[in-house]
Design an enzyme around this catalytic site. Sequence first.
Site, mmCIF file in Angstrom:
data_model
loop_
_atom_site.group_PDB
_atom_site.id
_atom_site.type_symbol
_atom_site.label_atom_id
_atom_site.label_comp_id
_atom_site.label_asym_id
_atom_site.label_seq_id
_atom_site.Cartn_x
_atom_site.Cartn_y
_atom_site.Cartn_z
ATOM 1 N N ASP A 138 3.958 4.148 8.542
ATOM 2 C CA ASP A 138 3.606 3.059 9.443
ATOM 3 C C ASP A 138 4.603 2.850 10.594
ATOM 4 O O ASP A 138 5.765 2.531 10.362
ATOM 5 C CB ASP A 138 3.451 1.769 8.651
ATOM 6 C CG ASP A 138 2.414 1.902 7.548
ATOM 7 O OD1 ASP A 138 2.047 3.047 7.219
ATOM 8 O OD2 ASP A 138 1.981 0.872 7.020
ATOM 9 N N ASP A 182 0.814 -1.220 0.000
ATOM 10 C CA ASP A 182 0.000 0.000 0.000
ATOM 11 C C ASP A 182 0.846 1.267 0.000
ATOM 12 O O ASP A 182 0.308 2.374 -0.069
ATOM 13 C CB ASP A 182 -0.991 -0.002 1.178
ATOM 14 C CG ASP A 182 -0.330 -0.232 2.524
ATOM 15 O OD1 ASP A 182 0.669 -0.970 2.592
ATOM 16 O OD2 ASP A 182 -0.817 0.332 3.530
#
Lengths: 304, 304
Positions: free
Chosen positions: B212, B66
Site C-alpha cells: 500500500d 488486510d
Amino acid sequence: MKFEVTILGSSSATPIFNRNPTSQALNINEHLYLIDCGEGTQQQMLRFDIKASRIDYIFISHLHGDHYLGLVGLLSSMHLNGRKKPLYLFCPPQLKEIIDLQLKYSETTLQFPLEYKFTDAQKAEVIVNNNDIVVETIPLDHRIDCTGFIFKQKKRLRKLIKEKLEELNIPVEYYTALKKGSDYTSASGVVYKNETLTIDSDIPKAYAYCSDTLYNEQYFNQISNVTVLYHEATFLNDMLDRANETHHTTALQAAQIALKTNAKKLLIGHFSARYKTLNELLDEARSVFPATELAIEGKTFIIG
Amino acid sequence: MKFEVTILGSSSATPIFNRNPTSQALNINEHLYLIDCGEGTQQQMLRFDIKASRIDYIFISHLHGDHYLGLVGLLSSMHLNGRKKPLYLFCPPQLKEIIDLQLKYSETTLQFPLEYKFTDAQKAEVIVNNNDIVVETIPLDHRIDCTGFIFKQKKRLRKLIKEKLEELNIPVEYYTALKKGSDYTSASGVVYKNETLTIDSDIPKAYAYCSDTLYNEQYFNQISNVTVLYHEATFLNDMLDRANETHHTTALQAAQIALKTNAKKLLIGHFSARYKTLNELLDEARSVFPATELAIEGKTFIIG
C-alpha cells in the site's frame, strides 16, 4: 418464526482444506446472530450468502484463536461498508483489549457503536432478552474461561380460533386479552372459558451451543430438553485420554450428553484436523444417539 | 536457482468471494518467504500447496488488518503442528505487542523461537542477507507506517569451463579460486586469464514488493531495474482522487512506475472490492506498460 442455524466452520484448532475454524450463523426471525468467528468467517459468509449487515449480535465463547481470529476483519469490513447501527458483542472481557489494540495500530475508529457485554465463565446469565429470544450463557469446562450459549424462543401468545370468535360476535378489542389467556363474558353474562376460544401456541424451541469443553455434568441441567444441541466432538472415543488432557469431548461423549439431557437432535462439530473424513465420528455418535448430524460448512439446520 | 512467487491474496481492505486479502509466498531455492499474511492465508496455503513448515521468514508491510490478520492463526498452527525451528518475523514493532497479547489470553507459549526484526518505515535497510538473497525494506507512503520489500539474488560465482580445465589438467584444488575470478599459472609459468577458463554467472534477479502506497517518486530509485515489480493498483485511474485520499495507487500509476523504474515485468494487485472483474485494471496498466500481469490467487510467476 424462522429459527435455523447455518454452519460456517467445523474445524478445531488448525484448519484443513474445506474445513474452517468455528463459526455459526443463527437466523432468528430474519435477524442474524453470529456465534464464534474463527479466521476466514468473512469468506465463509460470502460463500454461503450470510449478510454481515443483518448481524446485530455476535457471541464469542472463548479466546482460543480458532473461535475469534476472524472477528477484527469482520468488524473492519462492517466499518468500511458503511455500517452505522450498533453491534452487540458478547465475549470475555479481554477481547476488548485485543480489539482496541488492533484498531489503535491500524488507526481505525469504527463508524458504528460496538457495544460490549462481557461474559462471566463462572455463572450462567441471561445476556439477551428481546422480542424473539432469550439468550443465556452456559459455563463450560475448558482450559481457559469458556461459555456456551443457549437460545430460547419466547413463549408466544395463544392463538385465536377466529371462526368461534366471529360466531359469538366477540368484539375485536377483546382479542389481546384473549391471546393472553383471559376468559370472555358476553353482554348477557355468559362466561366462555379461554380454552374454548383459543389454542396454545407452539412449544418454544431452544438451541444450545456447547463449544470447547470437557465432559462435565455441571452444565447438563441447563441444556436439558433442547430442540437442537450443538456439541463439540473433537475426537473419536479411542482418543479419550487426549480429549481429557486438552479439555475436549469425544463424539461418543457428545452423544451421551444428548441422550442424558433429552435433546431432540444433536449436531456435532469442532473436528480435529487428523480426521480427513468424518464418517467414523458420525457413526460413533449415532451408535448412542441416532438423531445426530455433522455440523459441516454450508449446512443449514432448522431448530424445530 | 528457483526464484518464483505464488499469489495467495489479491484483495484490498474487504475480501470478496474468491479474492483474499494480501499474501504472497516467494520460493527462493526451495526456501519459502511469506510476504504479508491477510486473514485466510492459512487456508490459501492449503489450497495452493504452500507448506507452512518450509517458511522461515515472514515479512509484514504494515498494520492494516488486510495485511496481517492471518498471522496469529498461522503461528498457532505452526505451534500445534510441532514446529521447533526458528521463525524470523520482519514487521513494525507494534505487531509484537498485538501477538503477545493474543498469545497471553489464549495461554499459548509457542514451542519454537519467534525472532522479531523490527522494520523502520523511515529508512531503507538490509534486513536479510543469507546465501541466496539480500532483502531490503522500501519505505512507502501510506496512511500509517508501511514498508515494501526488495529481494535481490546474490551474484553467483563464475562458472567453470570444465572441458578447458580438463584439457589443461588444472588441479581441482584451484577451482574455487577460478570461480572467484583468479587467473591460473601453470607449473611451466604460463598464465591463463580467468576469462578464458570461466564464464560469468547469470545476472542476479530482483523482486520488488510495493504494498500500500501513494504514488511517490522517493522509492523509485530503490526499485529501479528489477526483474519483476509487484505494485498495488487498488483503483482505476478515474478514481485517482480516492486513491490520493486513501494513499493508494491506480493501475495507470503502477504502470507508469514500472516504466519509469525500468522493470522487466509488472504484477498488479490489491484490488478494491468494487471491481468484480479485473480486465479493466489490466487493460489500463497495459496501455502504458504492456508486460503487466494480474497478481491473482493461485498464479505463480517466475522471477526471471
